[in-house]
Design an enzyme around this catalytic site. Structure first.
Site, short mmCIF file in Angstrom:
data_model
loop_
_atom_site.label_atom_id
_atom_site.label_comp_id
_atom_site.label_asym_id
_atom_site.label_seq_id
_atom_site.Cartn_x
_atom_site.Cartn_y
_atom_site.Cartn_z
N GLU A 330 0.83 -1.20 0.00
CA GLU A 330 0.00 0.00 0.00
C GLU A 330 0.87 1.25 0.00
OE1 GLU A 330 -3.88 0.00 2.27
OE2 GLU A 330 -2.67 1.30 3.56
N CYS A 331 0.78 2.04 -1.06
CA CYS A 331 1.52 3.30 -1.20
C CYS A 331 3.03 3.03 -1.08
CB CYS A 331 1.04 4.33 -0.20
SG CYS A 331 1.45 6.04 -0.65
N GLY A 332 3.65 3.27 0.07
CA GLY A 332 5.06 2.94 0.23
C GLY A 332 5.34 1.48 -0.04
#
Length: 447
Positions: A330-332
């Site tokens: 998720e994202c990072g």
């Protein structure tokens, strides 16, 4: 249930510093439950350190009124007092025409007294006008007190008190915090610097905030105001309603948690455990291999700051590359799954490259629809989430996406959730919450 909302007149007025200081001061004699309004990950880490209780997010975009009340009761029922830090200005939400996503919305839902926090630099009589304006804008709100931040000295405070009391004798003046750059906290491109990077320094800073609050504010008055809050109850017809889907499993989920990956909602962890999952925390930076598990959960954070060290941890990279279970990034975590971050080699499990940019690439509440069954959701189901990132993906050689973004940006062309390895790997920019996406925990916890 005693509760109080600390609301700003705008962003950057010192909400996190002073709210955390209040939590710390109250924790010396009370069992304090902290909350953050909105989807923020970072402020709750300060609250958690100050109170030794996990801070939770309350959000009227992700949650309806019943869900907000249910979640609040779940976490506050055995606590002495709940302190709720607002988001941005009191009335800021997703629309100029309603209060969804705002501090005001949550305060009204919980019938919670509000203490208004304002940056009082160069203000005297205008402070009274600001208070009167905020109180009259929505009379359903219970604005009971005010805190002045960044005052020049005793003379300045006296003028503020005289002006405010002349025009509004009912508002309680809780106190004032002097101008002091030593009280400020570092900023980074997503907001405030997350705590794991400098734990000892942060603890010292929180102690300073707590001591300053004790010296400058009327703590007993805050407790007194919270004690006057109205009671509320969850609708009896819905008292057994679950906040998220529960399907009992016995899966093991390895959660990346260190300096580079630490953006998580604690309620997501609760929901996974209610689904029977056993959580195992590990460090992609410092450990040599992923623990024995069925699923790897790579949350958000700042992998770009630690990209060199992540890239150099070859044993961990090999361990994750050779893992034959499910992986959600998720994202990072999505960035870590790609070929590289700013040229530094990463996991190469999603055929794309992540690059940092000087400008925000996505900052929005998100509405999405699952295009297929996947490891975090069910086909045709809708979800609400949040995105905030300065990175973007380039050289994308994947064309399989799990969900469409109807509000927000996603990865490319309003699509998010790149899927690879036959569906066992999903990476997306949307930050999922177990109430905004009630299928998230149950889906991720499946074996």
């Amino acid at each position: 249930m005693k509760r109080i909302v600390i609301a700003g007149t705008s962003s950057m007025v010192g909400k996190t510093t002073i709210s955390t200081g209040i939590m710390k001061a109250l924790s010396k004699k009370n069992n304090v439950q902290p909350y953050k309004i909105g989807p923020d990950y970072i402020d709750p880490t300060y609250h958690t350190e100050a109170t030794e209780n996990k801070s939770r997010n309350l959000d009227s975009f992700f949650m309806d009124k019943l869900q907000i009340r249910s979640l609040f009761k779940k976490h506050s029922k055995n606590k002495d007092i709940s302190v709720i830090e607002g988001v941005r200005g009191l009335y800021e939400g997703i629309s100029p025409y309603n209060d969804i996503g705002s501090t005001a919305s949550v305060a009204k839902t919980l019938n919670a007294p509000v203490i208004l926090l304002m940056d009082a630099r160069s203000l005297t009589r205008s402070a009274a006008a600001i208070i009167k304006g905020f109180k009259s804008f929505d009379t359903e709100l219970n604005i009971k007190g005010v805190i002045f931040n960044k005052i020049r000295g005793e003379g300045h405070l006296n003028k503020l008190k005289e002006a405010v009391k002349y025009y509004d004798n009912e508002i309680e003046i809780i106190g004032a915090i002097p101008r002091d750059e030593g009280l400020s906290v570092s900023q980074r491109h997503l907001g405030l610097v997350p705590t794991p990077e400098n734990k000892q320094g942060l603890l010292e800073r929180i102690d300073l905030w707590g001591n300053t609050v004790e010296e400058c504010l009327d703590i007993e008055k805050i407790v007194e105001l919270s004690d006057k809050s109205f009671d509320f109850c969850v609708d009896e017809k819905n008292k057994d309603e679950t906040l998220w889907k529960v399907e009992k499993n016995n899966s093991k989920i390895a959660v990346a948690f260190d300096e580079s990956f630490n953006f998580y909602y604690w309620d997501n962890f609760d929901a996974m455990e209610e689904n029977g999952a056993k959580l195992k925390f590990f460090s992609p930076l410092n450990d040599s291999e992923v623990p024995d598990c069925d699923t790897i959960y790579l949350g958000g954070g700042y992998p770009e700051i630690f990209s060199e060290k992540l890239s150099e941890n070859k044993s961990m990279i090999d361990s994750i590359r050779n893992f034959d279970g499910k992986i959600y990034g998720e994202c990072g975590g999505l960035m870590y799954l790609t070929n590289s971050i700013d040229g530094k080699e990463m996991l190469k499990l999603i055929d794309a490259n992540a690059v940092m940019t000087p400008n925000v690439q996505g900052l929005s509440y998100v509405k999405g629809t699952f295009e297929k069954d996947c490891i975090i959701g069910e086909k045709s189901k809708e979800f609400k989430a949040h995105e905030f990132h300065y990175s973007k993906l380039i050289n994308i050689n994947e064309n399989d996406f799990s969900y469409r973004i109807n509000r927000g940006k996603g990865i490319i062309n309003s699509m998010d959730g790149i899927t690879s390895k036959g569906g066992d790997i999903v990476g997306g920019y949307a930050h999922q919450h177990c109430i905004g996406n009630p299928y998230f925990a149950a889906s991720l916890s499946k074996i």
